[in-house]
Design a protein around this motif. Structure first.
Motif, short mmCIF file in Angstrom:
data_model
loop_
_atom_site.label_atom_id
_atom_site.label_comp_id
_atom_site.label_asym_id
_atom_site.label_seq_id
_atom_site.Cartn_x
_atom_site.Cartn_y
_atom_site.Cartn_z
N CYS A 166 0.80 -1.23 0.00
CA CYS A 166 0.00 0.00 0.00
C CYS A 166 0.83 1.27 0.00
O CYS A 166 0.27 2.36 -0.07
CB CYS A 166 -0.96 0.02 1.19
N ASP A 167 2.12 1.15 0.10
CA ASP A 167 2.95 2.35 0.18
C ASP A 167 3.25 2.96 -1.18
O ASP A 167 3.19 2.29 -2.21
CB ASP A 167 4.28 2.04 0.89
N VAL A 168 3.58 4.22 -1.15
CA VAL A 168 4.03 4.98 -2.30
C VAL A 168 5.51 5.27 -2.07
O VAL A 168 5.92 5.56 -0.93
CB VAL A 168 3.24 6.30 -2.43
N TYR A 169 6.31 5.19 -3.11
CA TYR A 169 7.75 5.38 -3.01
C TYR A 169 8.12 6.57 -3.88
O TYR A 169 8.00 6.51 -5.11
CB TYR A 169 8.48 4.10 -3.47
N SER A 199 13.42 23.18 1.67
CA SER A 199 12.13 23.46 2.28
C SER A 199 12.12 22.99 3.74
O SER A 199 12.99 22.24 4.17
CB SER A 199 10.99 22.80 1.49
N ASN A 200 11.12 23.43 4.48
CA ASN A 200 10.99 23.09 5.89
C ASN A 200 10.65 21.61 6.03
O ASN A 200 9.57 21.18 5.63
CB ASN A 200 9.90 23.96 6.52
N PRO A 201 11.56 20.79 6.62
CA PRO A 201 11.30 19.35 6.71
C PRO A 201 10.06 18.99 7.53
O PRO A 201 9.37 18.03 7.20
CB PRO A 201 12.56 18.79 7.36
N VAL A 202 9.77 19.73 8.59
CA VAL A 202 8.61 19.42 9.41
C VAL A 202 7.34 19.66 8.60
O VAL A 202 6.44 18.81 8.56
CB VAL A 202 8.60 20.25 10.72
N GLU A 203 7.26 20.81 7.92
CA GLU A 203 6.09 21.10 7.09
C GLU A 203 5.96 20.06 5.98
O GLU A 203 4.86 19.64 5.64
CB GLU A 203 6.18 22.51 6.51
N GLU A 259 4.62 16.86 7.65
CA GLU A 259 3.26 17.04 8.14
C GLU A 259 2.25 17.10 6.99
O GLU A 259 1.10 16.71 7.16
CB GLU A 259 3.16 18.28 9.01
N ALA A 260 2.67 17.57 5.82
CA ALA A 260 1.78 17.65 4.66
C ALA A 260 1.73 16.35 3.87
O ALA A 260 0.92 16.19 2.98
CB ALA A 260 2.23 18.79 3.74
N SER A 261 2.60 15.41 4.22
CA SER A 261 2.73 14.17 3.47
C SER A 261 1.69 13.14 3.88
O SER A 261 1.38 13.00 5.06
CB SER A 261 4.12 13.59 3.71
N PRO A 262 1.19 12.36 2.91
CA PRO A 262 0.38 11.19 3.28
C PRO A 262 1.25 10.24 4.12
O PRO A 262 2.47 10.20 3.97
CB PRO A 262 0.03 10.56 1.93
N LEU A 263 0.62 9.48 4.98
CA LEU A 263 1.37 8.60 5.88
C LEU A 263 1.94 7.37 5.19
O LEU A 263 2.83 6.71 5.74
CB LEU A 263 0.47 8.16 7.05
N ASN A 264 1.46 7.02 3.99
CA ASN A 264 1.93 5.80 3.35
C ASN A 264 3.02 6.05 2.31
O ASN A 264 3.17 5.32 1.35
CB ASN A 264 0.76 5.04 2.71
N VAL A 265 3.85 7.05 2.56
CA VAL A 265 4.93 7.39 1.62
C VAL A 265 6.29 7.03 2.22
O VAL A 265 6.53 7.23 3.41
CB VAL A 265 4.92 8.89 1.27
N GLU A 307 5.48 9.51 18.35
CA GLU A 307 4.72 8.71 17.39
C GLU A 307 5.12 9.07 15.96
O GLU A 307 5.35 8.19 15.13
CB GLU A 307 3.22 8.92 17.58
N ASP A 308 5.23 10.37 15.66
CA ASP A 308 5.64 10.80 14.32
C ASP A 308 7.09 10.43 14.03
O ASP A 308 7.43 10.02 12.92
CB ASP A 308 5.42 12.30 14.14
N GLN A 309 7.94 10.56 15.03
CA GLN A 309 9.34 10.16 14.86
C GLN A 309 9.43 8.68 14.50
O GLN A 309 10.16 8.30 13.56
CB GLN A 309 10.14 10.40 16.15
N ASP A 310 8.71 7.85 15.25
CA ASP A 310 8.73 6.40 14.98
C ASP A 310 8.20 6.10 13.59
O ASP A 310 8.75 5.24 12.89
CB ASP A 310 7.89 5.66 16.02
N HIS A 311 7.14 6.78 13.21
CA HIS A 311 6.55 6.53 11.89
C HIS A 311 7.52 6.92 10.77
O HIS A 311 7.78 6.12 9.87
CB HIS A 311 5.24 7.30 11.73
#
Length: 167
Positions: A61-64, A82-86, A89-95, A128-132
């Motif tokens: 299900c992931d996108v690469y 660009s700002n890595p956090v932004e 945060e704007a990225s889908p979770l399955n990338v 949680e975001d770091q782990d992901h």
């Protein structure tokens, strides 16, 4: 991927996909496409963390996405600056993001720079975001032109795209 959760109770990639509502697609072993819309075959990339093999990491299900850098062009430099956090945060979770350089001989230096920036950004995020994201950011030490099937797809374009993806 193993169908059972590992000993820590962490869901396997397939379980993560199902738990997050993504449809699973089986890996196609015999694929070798390099054009847009083709199915990609297996490939291995050298990264700062060691070899990464597509088939071994296929979740279904992931996108690469492969984000390519060259210091002499504005678009990739802006993307890398660009700002890595932004960005995350704007990225889908399955990338999964793969950062690569077009500059032969400087690949490791370029991806080390973006790795340091991403690591610093991750430290400002929730655990949680770091782990992901920590397992979804990859820094390729091969030149983008020769990075397995991705390099073949880039070369087939006749010029270097700043980003290319497998979905």
């Amino acid at each position: 991927a193993d169908a059972d959760a590992d000993d820590s109770g962490t869901p396997t990639p397939a379980e993560w996909c199902a738990n997050n509502g993504y449809t699973l697609t089986p890996f196609t072993v015999e694929a070798e496409g390099v054009n847009y819309g083709d199915v990609s075959g297996d490939f291995t990339l050298n990264t700062l963390d060691g070899p990464w093999t597509f088939a071994d990491n296929w979740s279904g299900c992931d996108v690469y996405l492969f984000v390519n850098y060259h210091p002499d062009y504005e678009t990739p430099a802006q993307l890398w600056d660009s700002n890595p956090v932004e960005f995350l945060e704007a990225s889908p979770l399955n990338v999964h993001y793969f950062f690569m350089s077009y500059v032969s001989g400087s690949e490791e230096a370029h991806v080390s720079t973006i790795s340091d920036r991403m690591d610093a950004a991750l430290m400002t995020m929730s655990t949680e975001d770091q782990d992901h994201w920590s397992g979804r950011l990859h820094y390729v030490t091969d030149t983008a032109w020769s990075a397995g099937a991705v390099g073949a797809a880039i070369s087939a374009r006749g010029g270097g795209p700043w980003a290319i993806g497998i979905d």
